[in-house]
Design a protein around this motif. Structure first.
Motif, PDB file in Angstrom:
ATOM      1  N   GLU A  99     -14.520  -7.760 -10.207  1.00  0.00           N
ATOM      2  CA  GLU A  99     -13.327  -7.810  -9.370  1.00  0.00           C
ATOM      3  C   GLU A  99     -13.120  -9.203  -8.767  1.00  0.00           C
ATOM      4  N   CYS A 109       0.829  -1.206   0.000  1.00  0.00           N
ATOM      5  CA  CYS A 109       0.000   0.000   0.000  1.00  0.00           C
ATOM      6  C   CYS A 109       0.868   1.263   0.000  1.00  0.00           C
ATOM      7  N   PRO A 165      -5.829  -4.358  -4.407  1.00  0.00           N
ATOM      8  CA  PRO A 165      -6.316  -3.314  -3.492  1.00  0.00           C
ATOM      9  C   PRO A 165      -5.316  -2.193  -3.257  1.00  0.00           C
ATOM     10  N   PHE A 223     -13.114  -2.565  -4.400  1.00  0.00           N
ATOM     11  CA  PHE A 223     -11.756  -2.938  -4.803  1.00  0.00           C
ATOM     12  C   PHE A 223     -10.942  -3.536  -3.663  1.00  0.00           C
ATOM     13  N   TRP A 224     -11.599  -3.727  -2.531  1.00  0.00           N
ATOM     14  CA  TRP A 224     -11.021  -4.515  -1.435  1.00  0.00           C
ATOM     15  C   TRP A 224     -11.797  -5.805  -1.243  1.00  0.00           C
ATOM     16  N   SER A 252      -5.525   0.309  -6.102  1.00  0.00           N
ATOM     17  CA  SER A 252      -6.748   1.105  -5.994  1.00  0.00           C
ATOM     18  C   SER A 252      -6.644   2.126  -4.869  1.00  0.00           C
ATOM     19  N   GLN A 256     -14.589   2.435  -3.306  1.00  0.00           N
ATOM     20  CA  GLN A 256     -13.333   1.855  -2.850  1.00  0.00           C
ATOM     21  C   GLN A 256     -13.515   0.474  -2.208  1.00  0.00           C
ATOM     22  N   TRP A 257     -14.651   0.298  -1.511  1.00  0.00           N
ATOM     23  CA  TRP A 257     -14.890  -0.993  -0.849  1.00  0.00           C
ATOM     24  C   TRP A 257     -14.934  -2.146  -1.849  1.00  0.00           C
TER      25      TRP A 257
END
Length: 215
Positions: free
Chosen positions: A110, A68, A165, A187-188, A168, A184-185
């Motif tokens: 995804e 990250c 993730p 992509f996790w 993103s 965003q959620w």
């Protein structure tokens, strides 16, 4: 790829060019880092390998944090080179569900895309295959990069392709607009679910099949 058909050399690269750049870079990065960390540059892949008990919780968390941080730095470098105007025009490369698709469509893309990637990682690095085919470990980065290329071809029109993730998150932090955070959620949750399904499928279903060894 037809870049000469456009007055602007970069404007006609299109989805194919983007997919090739991602797939080629993943191939290079996995090849270069395989001997250092095992090629961990994606939290979803790290999560899948953790579920398969191929690395410890401490190492998995450390890898994810570093991934990250690297993604944030990378997005910052892109903004520095592009400048604010161009960076804003292309929305910072942030992932979001595109018009015409629902959040369910984005989540499904995804999940499926990450499943393909993580299952390819498991297959390309499987110890059973290593024992039978000595060339598999050397060639492992190639199918992984090609899987990334194919997933991008399929899912760029839907979500801009996350399946990572960290990628993103880095783009969302540097771009920092509401519409980059709203999805965003996806992509996790999507990549982690896809990685978990790939781990279960490979470890429980595929590895339970008694393959015949070569005579």
């Amino acid at each position: 790829m037809g870049v000469n058909r456009s007055p602007s050399k970069c404007s006609s690269v299109g989805i194919q060019g983007i997919a090739w750049s991602f797939g080629g870079m993943i191939f290079a990065l996995v090849y270069c880092t395989a001997g250092i960390s095992g090629g961990h540059i994606n939290p979803a892949v790290t999560f899948g390998l953790f579920l398969a008990r191929k690395l410890s919780l401490t190492r998995a968390v450390f890898y994810m944090v570093m991934q990250c941080l690297g993604a944030i730095c990378g997005a910052g470098v892109v903004k520095g080179f592009e400048g604010n105007a161009r960076f804003e025009m292309y929305k910072g490369g942030a992932n979001m569900v595109n018009h015409g698709y629902s959040k369910g469509d984005g989540l499904g893309a995804e999940i499926v895309g990450t499943f393909v990637l993580v299952y390819t990682v498991f297959s390309a690095t499987d110890a059973k295959r290593n024992a039978r085919d000595s060339h598999v470990p050397i060639l492992a980065p190639l199918p992984i990069g090609f899987a990334v290329f194919l997933v991008h071809l399929a899912t760029i029109p839907i979500t801009g392709t996350g399946i990572n993730p960290a990628r993103s998150l880095g783009a969302a932090i540097i771009f920092n607009r509401d519409h980059a955070w709203n999805d965003q959620w996806i992509f996790w949750v999507g990549p982690f679910v896809g990685a978990a399904l790939a781990a279960v499928y490979h470890q429980i279903v595929i590895r339970a099949i008694p393959f015949k060894s070569r005579p």
